[in-house]
Design an enzyme around this catalytic site. Sequence first.
Site, mmCIF file in Angstrom:
data_model
loop_
_atom_site.group_PDB
_atom_site.id
_atom_site.type_symbol
_atom_site.label_atom_id
_atom_site.label_comp_id
_atom_site.label_asym_id
_atom_site.label_seq_id
_atom_site.Cartn_x
_atom_site.Cartn_y
_atom_site.Cartn_z
ATOM 1 C CG ASP A 23 3.715 -18.037 18.283
ATOM 2 O OD1 ASP A 23 2.701 -17.360 18.520
ATOM 3 O OD2 ASP A 23 4.816 -17.534 18.018
ATOM 4 C CB THR A 69 3.990 -14.537 33.860
ATOM 5 O OG1 THR A 69 5.229 -14.513 33.117
ATOM 6 C CG2 THR A 69 4.002 -15.730 34.805
ATOM 7 C CG ASN A 71 0.208 -15.021 27.081
ATOM 8 O OD1 ASN A 71 0.294 -16.241 27.005
ATOM 9 N ND2 ASN A 71 0.829 -14.224 26.213
#
Length: 252
Positions: A23, A69, A71
Site C-alpha cells: 500500500d 477485484t 481495483n
Amino acid sequence: MVELRSAMEVVSGLPRHVACVMDGNGRWAAQRSLPRTAGHEAAEAAVMDIIEEARSAGIRWLSLYAFSTENWRRPAGEVDILMRLVRRAVRKHAPALHARGVRCRFLGMSDPRIPPALVRDITDLMTLTGDNRQMTLTVAFDHGGRRDIVEAARSLIRADVPAEQVTEATFARHLPYSDTPDVDLVIRTSGEQRISNFMLWQVAYAEWVFPQVLWPDFRATHLWECLDAYRSRQRRFGDVRQSTAATGEESQ
C-alpha cells in the site's frame, strides 16, 4: 533501526508464510507531485528487494497483494498502465526468479479484462518455475478473498459433499492453491489498517504489522523490523496462556 542480517545467517522464529499488502504507491507519487502511475512503477524495486531478502532469510512462502477485484474501479488509464508494468516486470525478472528457485503463482486471474498477452506471460512464468521449491511466491492479482470463499463453496456443491462432511479442512481443500499454508504474518505498508478482502481464509490467525513507510520505499531493513516484531510476539491462537514475562512461569 534493525541491523540487516547476512543472507547466510540462520534466524530462529521466523514465520513460514509472510504476506504483504503493498500500500502507498499513490501517496508516494503525490508527495513528489508525480502521477499515481509513477508510484506503481517505483514499487517494482521494492517487490524484487523483498522477494530476494525473504528467500535469503529462508521464508518458504511469500504472498504479495498486487491487484484486487475492487481495483478494476480505478481509472481505465491507470489500470492499463498497471497491466503493462506488470507484464514488463514478469518478462524482465522471470529468468532471475527461476534461477533462484522461486516458484511463482498468481492467485485470481479470472477477469476477462486482463490483457491476453499478460495472461500468456504469467502462464509462461508459472510453467517455467513450477518445479522450483526454494520459495513459493504467490502474487494476488485480480484477487478477492470473498470470491475465493464463494468459489470453494461452489466447488463443494459440485462435488456433492454432504453437509455433515464439510469441515474447515475439507473446505480449505476446495480453495485455490489448497496446499498454501495459513499466513503467519501480514505486513501492510503506509500505516493503513484494513484487511481489504485479502486472503480472508488464510489470514484468520495471522499477526499483523503496519509500518508507516510507503511501499515504494519499503526495503529489506524494513522487512526485518517487521520480522523482529513478529518474533517478539507470543501466538496463542485463542488460548489463554500468559507469557513467561508476565507470569514468571514457563508457558505450555
